[in-house]
Design an enzyme around this catalytic site. Structure first.
Site, mmCIF file in Angstrom:
data_model
loop_
_atom_site.group_PDB
_atom_site.id
_atom_site.type_symbol
_atom_site.label_atom_id
_atom_site.label_comp_id
_atom_site.label_asym_id
_atom_site.label_seq_id
_atom_site.Cartn_x
_atom_site.Cartn_y
_atom_site.Cartn_z
ATOM 1 N N ARG A 1 0.811 -0.993 -0.338
ATOM 2 C CA ARG A 1 -0.024 -0.076 -0.063
ATOM 3 C C ARG A 1 0.951 1.251 0.096
ATOM 4 N NH1 ARG A 1 -3.852 2.377 4.717
ATOM 5 N NH2 ARG A 1 -1.992 3.872 5.310
ATOM 6 N N TYR B 1 -2.937 12.012 5.740
ATOM 7 C CA TYR B 1 -3.322 10.710 6.474
ATOM 8 C C TYR B 1 -2.321 9.634 5.911
ATOM 9 C CZ TYR B 1 -4.681 5.747 6.521
ATOM 10 O OH TYR B 1 -4.582 4.560 6.757
ATOM 11 N N ASP C 1 -5.006 3.706 0.045
ATOM 12 C CA ASP C 1 -6.305 4.203 1.138
ATOM 13 C C ASP C 1 -6.651 5.779 1.081
ATOM 14 O OD1 ASP C 1 -7.937 4.236 3.336
ATOM 15 O OD2 ASP C 1 -6.689 3.245 4.714
ATOM 16 N N HIS D 1 -9.031 6.788 2.799
ATOM 17 C CA HIS D 1 -9.347 7.167 4.407
ATOM 18 C C HIS D 1 -10.629 7.976 4.524
ATOM 19 C CE1 HIS D 1 -8.290 7.074 8.755
ATOM 20 N NE2 HIS D 1 -7.958 5.851 8.290
ATOM 21 N N GLU E 1 -9.090 1.981 -1.286
ATOM 22 C CA GLU E 1 -9.882 1.595 -0.014
ATOM 23 C C GLU E 1 -10.435 2.905 0.462
ATOM 24 O OE1 GLU E 1 -7.020 0.230 2.898
ATOM 25 O OE2 GLU E 1 -8.405 0.760 4.385
ATOM 26 N N GLU F 1 -13.425 -1.330 7.198
ATOM 27 C CA GLU F 1 -12.530 -1.369 8.351
ATOM 28 C C GLU F 1 -13.351 -0.913 9.492
ATOM 29 O OE1 GLU F 1 -8.961 0.415 7.511
ATOM 30 O OE2 GLU F 1 -9.530 2.018 8.628
ATOM 31 N N ARG G 1 -13.430 -5.339 4.048
ATOM 32 C CA ARG G 1 -12.314 -4.963 5.200
ATOM 33 C C ARG G 1 -12.652 -5.322 6.535
ATOM 34 N NH1 ARG G 1 -7.602 -3.659 4.925
ATOM 35 N NH2 ARG G 1 -7.727 -1.923 6.188
ATOM 36 N N GLU H 1 -4.110 -7.395 5.321
ATOM 37 C CA GLU H 1 -3.362 -6.136 5.847
ATOM 38 C C GLU H 1 -2.371 -6.540 6.729
ATOM 39 O OE1 GLU H 1 -5.238 -2.736 7.288
ATOM 40 O OE2 GLU H 1 -3.597 -1.554 7.024
ATOM 41 N N TRP I 1 -11.238 12.346 9.436
ATOM 42 C CA TRP I 1 -9.728 12.100 9.429
ATOM 43 C C TRP I 1 -9.517 10.920 8.688
ATOM 44 C CZ3 TRP I 1 -7.345 7.666 11.776
ATOM 45 C CH2 TRP I 1 -5.935 7.842 11.275
HETATM 46 C C1 GCO Z 1 -5.767 1.113 7.469
HETATM 47 C C2 GCO Z 1 -6.394 1.968 8.523
HETATM 48 C C3 GCO Z 1 -5.799 2.290 9.647
HETATM 49 C C4 GCO Z 1 -6.796 3.287 10.659
HETATM 50 C C5 GCO Z 1 -6.827 2.804 12.111
HETATM 51 C C6 GCO Z 1 -7.502 3.314 12.790
HETATM 52 O O1 GCO Z 1 -6.299 0.827 6.441
HETATM 53 O O2 GCO Z 1 -4.987 0.280 8.071
HETATM 54 O O3 GCO Z 1 -7.193 2.837 7.732
HETATM 55 O O4 GCO Z 1 -4.447 2.716 9.467
HETATM 56 O O5 GCO Z 1 -6.836 4.475 10.438
HETATM 57 O O6 GCO Z 1 -6.707 1.195 12.178
HETATM 58 O O7 GCO Z 1 -7.576 2.936 14.178
HETATM 59 MG MG MG Z 2 -7.978 1.772 5.886
#
Ligand code: GCO
Ligand code: MG
Length: 417
Positions: free
Chosen positions: A162, A174, A225, A227, A251, A277, A298, A354, A417
């Site tokens: 990634r 991020y 990602d 995010h 992602e 996630e 995820r 991951e 965020w």
């Molecule tokens: C990822 C995630 C993490 C999250 C974190 C939050 O894809 O690994 O986005 O980096 O930000 O798990 O607690």
């Molecule tokens: Mg993520």
């Protein structure tokens, strides 16, 4: 007297009776919440209950509301206990509840494996593959540095990476770590305030992946990602602009409370999409999966209600050719990683796992039998999920309050965020 169905060479219902359950909060480099369940015959199991930045809420949920319900019950009735905790709370779903249920569920599967003398993947139906393809995290302050980092992982044998890079004009975008340090977002007691600019980000990301393909060729799988930072039409634009670089996935392109918003991305792009996630139930992705709006789900064991729930979700996803891509950041403890890798070894519709590296301190607190080899993580044959806890060592790392950062736009308005 026990009936034949209650008694086996590996213990009777009386032997399986839960006599103790304890919540262990430890902070070897970062916070982890772990549930340890013990049976009358002395067999114990471990489950992870870590919810990054909100750890003590789950610890209290377990300690105050779940543990009293466990004592005296048969640890072998995993499905019944899952239903008891899910239906019985009346208040369904939510990350706190589902992380607590997951901790119980995983600890019970661990106990079952130890009772049977079998690794967890064997209980699920046995191995479908030798190892789980994993992706590592490469990040750099600029495109150049990110590309160098990708190169380092390729050299170490990673088959998938990634990549995230700095956004010119944006402090702390991020996914970036201080040079040489592993990425760990929950850094401070109160949230770090970061800034965000979508136009600047959309400008740099396609250039990053153009460079990565030029530097590293087509052999390595590349992931990214977003995010949750983009609106659906911005996500569609990014997904389309990344098509020439053949990503494994994009992602969290846009937040998914409104699952239908992914329809817009799909209409414009064939870049594969991953999400989930932050989900904690099959209901969070029912439309996404049924409408084939995503390619990878995820949601993972600790936040999704445990193995019992994830097995159901994965089977449902398989009907639509959606594959798993379990979250595996460092805020998920080695206990979740061990359980996830057994699941990955079994699940027919596996995609990728991951893999962020836990600190040496965390690895010492949670000894485990999984290991990285040739781009994949491999679980051993230890009965259960193969992860234990060194409680003496854990006690040396007291809880340290830390929260995740927040993001604001350049005009000061709150963003994702
Ligand atoms: C990822 C995630 C993490 C999250 C974190 C939050 O894809 O690994 O986005 O980096 O930000 O798990 O607690
Ligand atoms: Mg993520």
């Amino acid at each position: 007297m026990h009936t034949a169905s209650e008694t086996s060479a590996h213990g009777s219902a009386r032997d399986r009776e839960i006599v103790a359950a304890r919540v262990i909060v430890t902070s070897p480099g970062r916070n982890f919440v772990t549930l340890k369940i013990e049976t009358r015959s002395g067999i114990s199991g471990l489950g992870d209950a870590t919810l990054n930045g909100r750890e003590l809420a789950v610890a209290s949920y377990l300690q105050d509301h779940v543990v009293p319900n466990l004592i005296g019950r048969d640890a072998g009735r995993i499905e019944d206990l899952w239903q008891f905790l899910y239906r019985g709370a009346y208040w369904r779903r939510g990350p706190v509840t589902m992380s607590a249920i997951a901790a119980v569920d995983v600890a019970l599967w661990d106990i079952l494996g130890k009772l049977a003398g079998l690794p967890l993947c064997q209980l699920l139906g046995g191995r479908s593959r030798e190892g789980a393809l994993v992706y590592a995290h490469a990040n750099g302050r600029d495109i150049e540095e990110a590309s160098d980092e990708v190169g380092k992982f390729v050299e170490q044998g990673f088959l998938a990476v990634r990549a995230q890079c700095g956004v010119p004009g944006i402090k702390k975008p991020y996914g970036l770590s201080a040079k040489g340090k592993p990425y760990e977002p929950a850094e401070s007691e109160l949230p770090l305030e970061t800034t965000w600019s979508t136009p600047r980000y959309l400008d740099v990301v396609p250039r990053l992946f153009e460079r990565l393909r030029a530097d590293h060729g087509d052999g390595v799988e590349l992931l990214h990602d977003a995010h949750h930072r983009l609106t659906p039409i911005e996500a569609a634009r990014l997904a389309r602009s990344l098509e020439p670089y053949r990503l494994f996935w994009l992602e969290d392109a846009t937040p998914a409370e409104n699952q239908a918003s992914f329809e817009l991305i799909r209409r414009h792009s064939v870049t594969p999409l991953a999400v989930g996630e932050v989900f904690n139930s099959i209901w969070d992705c029912k439309h996404l999966i049924e409408q084939q709006l995503i390619d990878y789900i995820r949601t993972t064991i600790v936040h999704g209600g445990g193995i019992t729930a994830m097995r159901r979700l994965a089977d449902f996803a398989a009907l639509y050719q959606v594959r798993t891509g379990f979250h595996g950041a460092t805020d998920l403890s080695p206990v979740t990683m061990g359980a996830a890798l057994h699941f990955d070894a079994w699940v027919p519709n596996f995609g990728i796992q991951e893999y962020m590296f836990h600190s040496d301190e965390a690895n010492a607190v949670f000894p485990h039998d999984y290991a990285f080899r040739d781009g994949r993580l491999h679980v051993g044959d230890t009965p259960g999920h193969g992860v234990t806890i060194d409680e003496k060592l854990a006690a040396k790392y007291p809880y340290a309050p830390k929260q995740l950062p927040v993001a604001r736009l350049e005009d000061g308005a709150m963003w994702n965020w």
